[in-house]
Structures are given as C-alpha cells and as structure tokens.
Design an enzyme around this catalytic site. Structure first.
Site, PDB file in Angstrom:
ATOM      1  N   GLU A  69    -106.461 -12.714 -19.079  1.00 52.11           N
ATOM      2  CA  GLU A  69    -105.490 -11.631 -18.857  1.00 52.11           C
ATOM      3  C   GLU A  69    -104.702 -11.361 -20.135  1.00 52.11           C
ATOM      4  O   GLU A  69    -104.099 -12.274 -20.716  1.00 52.11           O
ATOM      5  CB  GLU A  69    -104.550 -11.986 -17.695  1.00 52.11           C
ATOM      6  CG  GLU A  69    -103.687 -10.811 -17.271  1.00 52.11           C
ATOM      7  CD  GLU A  69    -102.969 -11.058 -15.948  1.00 52.11           C
ATOM      8  OE1 GLU A  69    -101.894 -10.481 -15.763  1.00 52.11           O
ATOM      9  OE2 GLU A  69    -103.492 -11.830 -15.111  1.00 52.11           O
ATOM     10  N   LYS A  91     -97.867 -15.641  -8.468  1.00 52.19           N
ATOM     11  CA  LYS A  91     -99.092 -15.422  -9.215  1.00 52.19           C
ATOM     12  C   LYS A  91     -98.783 -15.405 -10.705  1.00 52.19           C
ATOM     13  O   LYS A  91     -99.531 -15.952 -11.522  1.00 52.19           O
ATOM     14  CB  LYS A  91     -99.737 -14.109  -8.780  1.00 52.19           C
ATOM     15  CG  LYS A  91    -101.112 -13.834  -9.406  1.00 52.19           C
ATOM     16  CD  LYS A  91    -101.031 -13.051 -10.696  1.00 52.19           C
ATOM     17  CE  LYS A  91    -102.419 -12.752 -11.247  1.00 52.19           C
ATOM     18  NZ  LYS A  91    -102.374 -12.099 -12.575  1.00 52.19           N
ATOM     19  N   ASP A  96    -108.026 -29.423 -12.813  1.00 44.65           N
ATOM     20  CA  ASP A  96    -108.547 -28.639 -11.693  1.00 44.65           C
ATOM     21  C   ASP A  96    -107.526 -27.581 -11.283  1.00 44.65           C
ATOM     22  O   ASP A  96    -106.600 -27.863 -10.521  1.00 44.65           O
ATOM     23  CB  ASP A  96    -108.848 -29.594 -10.530  1.00 44.65           C
ATOM     24  CG  ASP A  96    -109.533 -28.898  -9.359  1.00 44.65           C
ATOM     25  OD1 ASP A  96    -109.543 -27.652  -9.321  1.00 44.65           O
ATOM     26  OD2 ASP A  96    -110.032 -29.610  -8.465  1.00 44.65           O
ATOM     27  N   HIS A 119     -97.509  -4.648 -20.697  1.00 43.25           N
ATOM     28  CA  HIS A 119     -98.850  -4.931 -20.198  1.00 43.25           C
ATOM     29  C   HIS A 119     -99.849  -3.916 -20.741  1.00 43.25           C
ATOM     30  O   HIS A 119    -100.946  -4.279 -21.195  1.00 43.25           O
ATOM     31  CB  HIS A 119     -98.851  -4.913 -18.670  1.00 43.25           C
ATOM     32  CG  HIS A 119    -100.175  -5.263 -18.071  1.00 43.25           C
ATOM     33  ND1 HIS A 119    -100.625  -6.556 -17.950  1.00 43.25           N
ATOM     34  CD2 HIS A 119    -101.166  -4.483 -17.580  1.00 43.25           C
ATOM     35  CE1 HIS A 119    -101.820  -6.570 -17.401  1.00 43.25           C
ATOM     36  NE2 HIS A 119    -102.168  -5.322 -17.160  1.00 43.25           N
TER      37      HIS A 119
END
Length: 437
Positions: free
Chosen positions: A84, A275, A291, A388
């Site tokens: 991202e 998130k 993990d 962004h």
C-alpha cells in the site's frame, strides 16, 4: 478441463508446464515471467521453494524502512513489507514528528500464551474435577521431556486448568494450558504439549474408577492471546501539536481525541480505524517473518472483547497534555520459523539490532501507533485523500508507462492539484499530444 492427480509429486518445472498448458494455452512467455522472479542464487531459491508446497515462483512485495523511531530513548529504523503506497510514508512522518517530543514509550504488560485440549465427557463434572486436581502434576511431569529446552530458556507451562463449558454445549470441557515461550512464537511447542496432555488425559481416565466416556475432539493453541500484551504511548504538551498551519494545537488535540472516541463507539469507523493500525503492524510482522494472520485475528478479537468492536487506540487531553496510546496483544517470535532461514527476514532482524521477542513486540506496537497517528492526523486536518492520492500518482503513471521525464513533469503539475485517475490520464495525454480515449 480434467482434474490432475499427483500434482504435488511433479517437479517444479513439471508443475509450471501443466499450469501453462492448462490455463495459458501453452504460452511460453508466461514461463519467462515466472522465472524472472526466481532468485539468481540457486541455493536461496531452493530455500524459498521449500517454505511451502507447490511453489512455482516468488511473490515480491516492496520492503521499505521508516527511520527516526525514538523508542524508549533508542533510535530505530523499522523495516516494513507492504504494497500500500502511503503506509511507509505516513509511519515515517509520524516517527519524525514524535522524535523530538519524547518519542514512543513502550512496555510489556504480559507475555502469556494459551492452548486447549477440547474434549467431551459424559460423566459427573465434580468427580472429573476432583480427579484432575489430584492428577494435575502428572500432566506437567508427563511433558517434561518436551518442555526441557523451553524451560532452560525461561519458558514452559505456567498453568493448567479444567474448564467446564457444558452450559454452552452438552459434555464439552477444556484443558486450558498457559505457556511462556521465551523468544519463540511457540506454536509447535504449544501444540506438541497439548497433544501429549490429551494422551495423559485418555490414559489416566482409562485406568480411573470414574464412570463416563471421554472423547478428545482436538488439541490446538489459541491465536487469541489477550494476556500477551504490549503498550505504546506518545504524549506532549498541547502547545507542541503544531501539525498544520491551518489548525491550532488546541483544536487539533480536541478533534483528534473526538476522532478516537468515534472509533471507540462506532463499529463502522472502528473497522477502518483498526485496519489502519494493522497497516503498520502487519508490515513489520511480515518483514520480521512472523504470522500476520494470527496477529490480525487476535487484534480484532481483542477489539471486540467487551461485546462491541472498538478502537485499539485511545487518546485524552488532560492538564494541557495530549496523550495517545495503544494496548494490543502481539504474539511474536525472534527465533524459529522463517527468522533464521529467510535472508531478508534475517536482514530485518539485524536492522533492528536483533531484538528479543519482548523488544520486537514493543517495536511493532510503536509502528502501529505511529501509523494510526498519521492516519487520524490527516483525517482531522487535510483529509486522507490528499496524501494518499499523491502517493498513488506514481502508480497511475507506471500503469500508463510514462517515461521518467513525463513522471517528473506530471508530478510537478499536481503539486497543488487534487489527484484523480481521470485528471492524471488527461494530463498524460495532453503531454503526449494525443486524445484521451
């Protein structure tokens, strides 16, 4: 198309040949695309091939770094593996902002991990409980060979309980074991102990005088580790929150705290909010060979621990001081798994100074907090899309196969403009003197 039998027994080349013929009409250029991602060193590639089954190539992600992290007075440059576009930039920007405002203060709250033997018992609970209390030490003694190395490193089994779950499902019980796993994530260690517990349970009840039937259903660690907990915090006088010329420090602090409260009371916002936290955390988890699926699952369960999904971060304004913090369960390891095998993972651990598991927990928590600060900072000031889309601009130009000079020209043109896909394509076509289709 017919199913294939024995696919896993084919050589790597054989697997690729079958894929090309079955799904790409024998197009040999696909083979070259796959091979272009193979490591030039055959030994390293063989190592990668053996991490999983049916390997055909390597899947690349960018590995970036976020420098200037002051964590408990020590500087870190944190590795982040993520695709991202804005994540590493936001994390690094937050790290630099807090560098001279006291940095990140982190601490370990606890490091307990948990696993269960899930079983059914048709007999009397009180009799079973009495038997367990009497024979509890036999479970510890019976796994002493398995736990000897872990005990030598300061870990091992710390508690064992019989849990009655019959109010949820008839005859359902658990042996719940708690573990310390030192610098290992400990999944294989925990699962091995649990399977041995089940054998001790079966053999012990078989020779006991208790009436009832036992069925061991499964033995498995839990990725929910609410007591493997780390805290990271930043704070400074409100007057030092000069984040943007368009907003006063006092207004920024109050809007920021309000934004965190909204993420605490509104699940729709909390999901996106968390998130963003996991953008930072997962990137470091992946870079250090841990993990990220387990960490994600645990974090989201923890966010729902009181029955509603809530923000993982908290903020307050008190006595003219702004404080922002996270408490999050992170079960990670610095030995075992990929940490000693994957060359890039080894590099990332070296970059961090070869931390132990507790130190790595604190580094990861700081990255998650920094990421969240950067996201909320943008949301309550300029808006999330400005930064962004600036980062996304390069992706659009690469899709258009722009030259390096065209990239420079168009990036300069959008320094004061809002980036959108259409606007970039229009600018690109105008630069090349062609009509926008």
């Amino acid at each position: 198309m017919e199913p294939i039998k024995g696919f896993s027994k084919l050589s790597k080349e054989g697997k690729i040949e079958w894929l090309i013929n079955a799904y790409f009409n024998g197009d040999s250029t696909v083979i070259e695309r796959l091979k272009s991602y193979w490591h030039a060193d055959g030994k390293v590639q063989k190592l990668h091939d053996e991490f999983i089954e049916n390997t055909i190539t390597n899947f690349y992600l960018p590995l970036g770094v976020a420098p200037n992290f002051n964590i408990n007075g020590k500087l870190f440059c944190i590795p982040m593996a993520i695709e991202e576009s804005s994540v590493v930039a936001a994390c690094a920007k937050s790290a630099t902002f807090w560098l001279e405002r006291g940095g990140f203060k982190t601490s370990i709250i606890s490091t307990k991990k948990v696993g269960h033997v899930h079983f059914s018992w048709s007999g009397d609970y009180e009799e079973l409980n009495s038997w367990f209390d009497e024979h509890k030490q036999s479970f510890v003694d019976g796994t002493s060979e398995l736990t000897s190395n872990m005990r030598a490193r300061g870990g091992g089994i710390t508690n064992l309980q019989l849990i009655n779950k019959t109010e949820l499902d008839e005859g359902y019980y658990q042996l719940m074991a708690e573990f310390q796993t030192a610098d290992a994530m400990g999944a294989n260690f925990i699962n091995s102990c649990l399977e041995e517990f089940s054998k001790i349970l079966e053999s012990g009840l078989d020779v006991s005088e208790l009436e009832g039937e036992l069925e061991v259903i499964m033995c498995i660690l839990s990725n929910y580790t609410p007591e493997c907990l780390v805290r990271a915090e930043v704070s400074c006088p409100i007057s030092e929150l000069n984040v943007d010329p368009g907003i006063s420090p006092e207004e920024f602090a109050n809007k920021f705290v309000r934004a965190i409260k909204i993420a605490t009371i509104e699940p729709y916002r909390a999901t996106t909010h968390n998130k963003g936290i996991m953008n930072g955390i997962d990137a470091v988890i992946l870079a250090t060979g841990n993990d990220f699926r387990a960490v994600e699952a645990c974090a989201h369960t923890y966010a729902s621990r009181d029955g509603q999904y809530r923000s993982l971060t908290s903020a307050r304004v008190e006595d003219d001081t702004f404080t922002f913090w996270i408490e999050i369960p992170l079960a990670v390891g610095t030995v075992g798994g990929l940490t000693g095998l994957h060359p890039t993972v080894k590099f990332c651990h070296e970059l961090l100074g070869n931390p132990n598991a507790e130190q790595l927990m604190q580094i990861i928590a700081a990255a998650g907090l920094a990421q969240n600060f950067g996201a909320v900072r943008s949301l309550v000031t300029t808006g999330i899309q400005k930064g962004h889309m600036k980062m996304h601009l390069l992706n659009i130009l690469n899709q258009l196969e722009a030259t390096e000079q065209e990239k420079i020209t168009i990036q300069k043109a959008f320094e004061t403009k809002v980036v959108s896909h259409k606007a970039v394509v229009d600018a690109f076509c105008k630069l090349r003197g062609v009509n926008n289709p």
